[in-house]
Design a protein around this motif. Structure first.
Motif, PDB file in Angstrom:
ATOM      1  N   ILE A 107      13.043  24.427 -57.858  1.00  0.00           N
ATOM      2  CA  ILE A 107      12.573  25.541 -57.034  1.00  0.00           C
ATOM      3  C   ILE A 107      12.885  26.830 -57.797  1.00  0.00           C
ATOM      4  CG2 ILE A 107      12.739  26.741 -54.828  1.00  0.00           C
ATOM      5  CD1 ILE A 107      13.739  24.040 -53.621  1.00  0.00           C
ATOM      6  N   LEU A 108      11.823  27.438 -58.336  1.00  0.00           N
ATOM      7  CA  LEU A 108      11.968  28.666 -59.117  1.00  0.00           C
ATOM      8  C   LEU A 108      11.075  29.740 -58.519  1.00  0.00           C
ATOM      9  CD1 LEU A 108      11.890  27.370 -62.817  1.00  0.00           C
ATOM     10  CD2 LEU A 108      13.875  27.989 -61.435  1.00  0.00           C
ATOM     11  N   PRO A 109      11.627  30.577 -57.650  1.00  0.00           N
ATOM     12  CA  PRO A 109      10.814  31.661 -57.107  1.00  0.00           C
ATOM     13  C   PRO A 109      10.557  32.723 -58.179  1.00  0.00           C
ATOM     14  CG  PRO A 109      13.073  31.835 -56.325  1.00  0.00           C
ATOM     15  CD  PRO A 109      12.992  30.572 -57.129  1.00  0.00           C
ATOM     16  N   MET A 110       9.644  33.621 -57.893  1.00  0.00           N
ATOM     17  CA  MET A 110       9.353  34.712 -58.826  1.00  0.00           C
ATOM     18  C   MET A 110      10.552  35.646 -58.935  1.00  0.00           C
ATOM     19  SD  MET A 110       6.546  33.855 -60.016  1.00  0.00           S
ATOM     20  CE  MET A 110       6.409  35.257 -61.110  1.00  0.00           C
ATOM     21  N   GLY A 111      11.226  35.871 -57.845  1.00  0.00           N
ATOM     22  CA  GLY A 111      12.476  36.641 -57.824  1.00  0.00           C
ATOM     23  C   GLY A 111      13.553  35.752 -57.251  1.00  0.00           C
ATOM     24  N   PHE A 112      14.721  35.712 -57.863  1.00  0.00           N
ATOM     25  CA  PHE A 112      15.777  34.800 -57.432  1.00  0.00           C
ATOM     26  C   PHE A 112      16.659  35.375 -56.335  1.00  0.00           C
ATOM     27  CE2 PHE A 112      15.825  32.928 -62.002  1.00  0.00           C
ATOM     28  CZ  PHE A 112      14.626  32.284 -61.770  1.00  0.00           C
ATOM     29  N   CYS A 113      16.568  36.688 -56.085  1.00  0.00           N
ATOM     30  CA  CYS A 113      17.414  37.340 -55.087  1.00  0.00           C
ATOM     31  C   CYS A 113      16.562  37.967 -53.983  1.00  0.00           C
ATOM     32  CB  CYS A 113      18.262  38.436 -55.737  1.00  0.00           C
ATOM     33  SG  CYS A 113      19.447  37.820 -56.956  1.00  0.00           S
ATOM     34  N   PHE A 114      17.154  38.104 -52.803  1.00  0.00           N
ATOM     35  CA  PHE A 114      16.479  38.744 -51.674  1.00  0.00           C
ATOM     36  C   PHE A 114      16.169  40.196 -52.044  1.00  0.00           C
ATOM     37  CE2 PHE A 114      17.204  41.214 -47.643  1.00  0.00           C
ATOM     38  CZ  PHE A 114      15.977  40.902 -47.057  1.00  0.00           C
ATOM     39  N   PRO A 115      14.868  40.581 -52.011  1.00  0.00           N
ATOM     40  CA  PRO A 115      14.480  41.922 -52.450  1.00  0.00           C
ATOM     41  C   PRO A 115      14.627  43.007 -51.389  1.00  0.00           C
ATOM     42  CG  PRO A 115      12.538  40.632 -51.933  1.00  0.00           C
ATOM     43  CD  PRO A 115      13.712  39.723 -51.750  1.00  0.00           C
ATOM     44  N   GLY A 116      14.865  42.606 -50.154  1.00  0.00           N
ATOM     45  CA  GLY A 116      14.941  43.571 -49.059  1.00  0.00           C
ATOM     46  C   GLY A 116      13.735  43.440 -48.152  1.00  0.00           C
ATOM     47  N   SER A 117      13.777  44.139 -47.032  1.00  0.00           N
ATOM     48  CA  SER A 117      12.704  44.057 -46.039  1.00  0.00           C
ATOM     49  C   SER A 117      11.873  45.326 -46.056  1.00  0.00           C
ATOM     50  CB  SER A 117      13.287  43.867 -44.639  1.00  0.00           C
ATOM     51  OG  SER A 117      13.999  42.662 -44.586  1.00  0.00           O
ATOM     52  N   GLY A 118      10.577  45.132 -45.788  1.00  0.00           N
ATOM     53  CA  GLY A 118       9.651  46.252 -45.680  1.00  0.00           C
ATOM     54  C   GLY A 118       9.078  46.305 -44.277  1.00  0.00           C
ATOM     55  N   LYS A 119       7.997  47.067 -44.103  1.00  0.00           N
ATOM     56  CA  LYS A 119       7.377  47.239 -42.779  1.00  0.00           C
ATOM     57  C   LYS A 119       6.776  45.960 -42.230  1.00  0.00           C
ATOM     58  CE  LYS A 119       6.364  52.114 -43.347  1.00  0.00           C
ATOM     59  NZ  LYS A 119       5.330  53.131 -43.510  1.00  0.00           N
ATOM     60  N   SER A 120       6.208  45.129 -43.108  1.00  0.00           N
ATOM     61  CA  SER A 120       5.527  43.928 -42.616  1.00  0.00           C
ATOM     62  C   SER A 120       6.100  42.644 -43.213  1.00  0.00           C
ATOM     63  CB  SER A 120       4.029  44.021 -42.910  1.00  0.00           C
ATOM     64  OG  SER A 120       3.825  44.116 -44.310  1.00  0.00           O
ATOM     65  N   GLY A 121       7.387  42.642 -43.460  1.00  0.00           N
ATOM     66  CA  GLY A 121       8.019  41.452 -44.022  1.00  0.00           C
ATOM     67  C   GLY A 121       8.907  41.827 -45.191  1.00  0.00           C
ATOM     68  N   ASP A 122       9.271  40.819 -45.970  1.00  0.00           N
ATOM     69  CA  ASP A 122      10.124  41.075 -47.129  1.00  0.00           C
ATOM     70  C   ASP A 122       9.354  41.835 -48.201  1.00  0.00           C
ATOM     71  OD1 ASP A 122      12.110  39.708 -45.823  1.00  0.00           O
ATOM     72  OD2 ASP A 122      11.892  37.868 -46.998  1.00  0.00           O
ATOM     73  N   LEU A 123      10.079  42.600 -48.986  1.00  0.00           N
ATOM     74  CA  LEU A 123       9.488  43.324 -50.107  1.00  0.00           C
ATOM     75  C   LEU A 123       9.041  42.333 -51.182  1.00  0.00           C
ATOM     76  CD1 LEU A 123      12.069  46.257 -50.388  1.00  0.00           C
ATOM     77  CD2 LEU A 123       9.735  46.371 -49.472  1.00  0.00           C
TER      78      LEU A 123
END
Length: 192
Positions: free
Chosen positions: A82-98
């Protein structure tokens, strides 16, 4: 070439984008060079950041159902990477995660992908991973997923399994009737 375990230790200690992460760095991925299936996703959500376990949320439950695999199989790194594009939680925006931070892709992903020598199928979840793996920046998720036969059986574009995509799933019933049965069959073959 570094051993994969040495590389994973470096990834786990990464702090490259520390100042951009609201909860700080906590790389979440699953990797072993023997894996036969690669799940390329977006980035961990807040719940996954807290647990440190990839797809340890409603999205993961749905994804395991889509694949027809148990938690035990899903979390076996010798079976599934499992290799996501970003390995860390990027934070939340207006309509979901950044969107995923770009640093992981630029620093780590290629080094890890090069070590997957047993890979038989790559599952590409959501727009950010699809832009990277398919280069179809102008294609919508729906267009790309509906053209899944074009990439079969090595690569499969999928919508993100998030509950936020319930409307998409309702509007695209062919996904559950045409693609998912074939996907389960293929995953079963690969893991046999």
């Amino acid at each position: 070439m570094k051993s994969y375990s040495s590389l994973l230790r470096e990834v786990g200690a990464c702090k490259i984008c520390n100042e951009h992460l609201p909860l700080g760095p906590r790389p979440v991925l699953q990797f072993n060079p023997m894996a036969k299936i690669l799940i390329a996703g977006q980035a961990p959500g807040k719940k996954v950041h807290e647990s440190g376990i990839p797809f340890d949320d409603a999205s993961g439950k749905r994804l395991r159902e889509w694949l027809g695999v148990s938690r035990e199989v899903f979390y076996d790194p010798q079976q599934i990477a499992i290799l996501p594009m970003g390995f860390c939680f990027p934070g939340s925006g207006k309509s979901g995660d950044l969107p995923p931070r770009p640093e992981c892709e630029l620093t780590w992903r290629k080094l890890l992908l090069e070590r997957l020598h047993k890979l038989e199928i790559t599952l590409v979840l959501g727009q950010y991973a699809q832009a990277y793996h398919f280069g179809n920046a102008n294609s919508s998720v729906t267009e790309l997923v509906s053209s899944w036969r074009q990439y079969w059986p090595k690569v499969v574009p999928l919508p993100h399994p998030s509950p936020r995509n319930n409307r998409w799933l309702k509007n695209n019933p062919w996904f559950e009737t045409a693609l998912l049965p074939k996907l389960r069959e293929r995953v079963s073959e690969v893991l046999a």
